[in-house]
Design a protein around this motif. Structure first.
Motif, PDB file in Angstrom:
ATOM      1  N   VAL A 140       0.841  -1.196   0.000  1.00 17.34           N
ATOM      2  CA  VAL A 140       0.000   0.000   0.000  1.00 17.34           C
ATOM      3  C   VAL A 140       0.868   1.235   0.000  1.00 17.34           C
ATOM      4  O   VAL A 140       1.772   1.375   0.844  1.00 17.34           O
ATOM      5  CB  VAL A 140      -0.922   0.024   1.229  1.00 17.34           C
ATOM      6  CG1 VAL A 140      -1.804   1.257   1.195  1.00 17.34           C
ATOM      7  CG2 VAL A 140      -1.752  -1.242   1.317  1.00 17.34           C
ATOM      8  N   SER A 168       0.998   5.177   0.694  1.00 22.46           N
ATOM      9  CA  SER A 168       0.228   6.139   1.463  1.00 22.46           C
ATOM     10  C   SER A 168       0.999   7.449   1.586  1.00 22.46           C
ATOM     11  O   SER A 168       2.196   7.513   1.340  1.00 22.46           O
ATOM     12  CB  SER A 168      -0.092   5.580   2.852  1.00 22.46           C
ATOM     13  OG  SER A 168       1.098   5.337   3.578  1.00 22.46           O
ATOM     14  N   ASP A 216      -5.069  -2.222  -7.297  1.00 22.72           N
ATOM     15  CA  ASP A 216      -6.307  -1.490  -7.056  1.00 22.72           C
ATOM     16  C   ASP A 216      -5.921  -0.021  -7.021  1.00 22.72           C
ATOM     17  O   ASP A 216      -5.390   0.458  -6.014  1.00 22.72           O
ATOM     18  CB  ASP A 216      -6.936  -1.947  -5.739  1.00 22.72           C
ATOM     19  CG  ASP A 216      -8.283  -1.302  -5.480  1.00 22.72           C
ATOM     20  OD1 ASP A 216      -8.523  -0.194  -6.007  1.00 22.72           O
ATOM     21  OD2 ASP A 216      -9.089  -1.896  -4.748  1.00 22.72           O
ATOM     22  N   LYS A 230      -7.125   2.232  -4.238  1.00 20.09           N
ATOM     23  CA  LYS A 230      -6.515   2.022  -2.921  1.00 20.09           C
ATOM     24  C   LYS A 230      -4.999   2.187  -2.951  1.00 20.09           C
ATOM     25  O   LYS A 230      -4.330   1.923  -1.948  1.00 20.09           O
ATOM     26  CB  LYS A 230      -6.855   0.618  -2.413  1.00 20.09           C
ATOM     27  CG  LYS A 230      -8.334   0.394  -2.159  1.00 20.09           C
ATOM     28  CD  LYS A 230      -8.594  -1.008  -1.629  1.00 20.09           C
ATOM     29  CE  LYS A 230     -10.066  -1.227  -1.347  1.00 20.09           C
ATOM     30  NZ  LYS A 230     -10.340  -2.608  -0.835  1.00 20.09           N
ATOM     31  N   THR A 265      -2.794   0.361  -4.168  1.00 22.28           N
ATOM     32  CA  THR A 265      -2.287  -0.922  -3.693  1.00 22.28           C
ATOM     33  C   THR A 265      -1.943  -1.832  -4.867  1.00 22.28           C
ATOM     34  O   THR A 265      -2.701  -1.902  -5.843  1.00 22.28           O
ATOM     35  CB  THR A 265      -3.314  -1.610  -2.789  1.00 22.28           C
ATOM     36  OG1 THR A 265      -3.603  -0.755  -1.678  1.00 22.28           O
ATOM     37  CG2 THR A 265      -2.785  -2.936  -2.267  1.00 22.28           C
TER      38      THR A 265
END
Length: 120
Positions: free
Chosen positions: A22, A24, A71, A74, A76
């Motif tokens: 992920v 962020s 995704d 997201k 991700t």
């Protein structure tokens, strides 16, 4: 910006694992995302890459056994690994080519790595 990889562990030969990564933080846009691995005593090598449009590329060792997918909503990227072999044992790293804001250029960011051990 941080990339957090997870999903590694100990698995028997022939087993499966799914890695996740992920991204962020302050992210405006992500282009390519990918997975690399580094086995003990060896150089880091590419496993699979995935462009934002969905184009994928695989190392020969990963073809037919691993699947990379993402995704975008997201931020991700995943790596589904099937039919694992002892030679797949390595630390797996994710990366992302991204820019943090409208004025930024694309830069490559790396996750911290997650250990995959394939052993009986």
């Amino acid at each position: 910006v941080q990339l957090q990889a997870s999903g590694g562990g100990l698995v028997q030969p022939g087993g499966s694992l799914r890695l996740s990564c992920v991204a962020s933080g302050s992210i405006f846009s992500i282009n390519d995302m990918g997975w690399y691995r580094q086995a003990p005593g060896k150089q880091r090598e590419v496993v699979a890459t995935n462009s934002r449009s969905g184009n994928t590329n695989y190392a020969d060792s990963a073809k037919g056994r691993f699947t990379i997918f993402r995704d975008n909503a997201k931020n991700t990227v995943y790596l589904q690994m099937n039919s694992l072999k002892p030679e797949d044992t390595a630390v797996y790293y994710c990366n992302a080519n991204l820019r943090r804001n409208f004025l930024d250029s694309y830069n490559l960011y790396w996750g911290q790595g997650t250990l995959v051990t394939v052993s009986s």
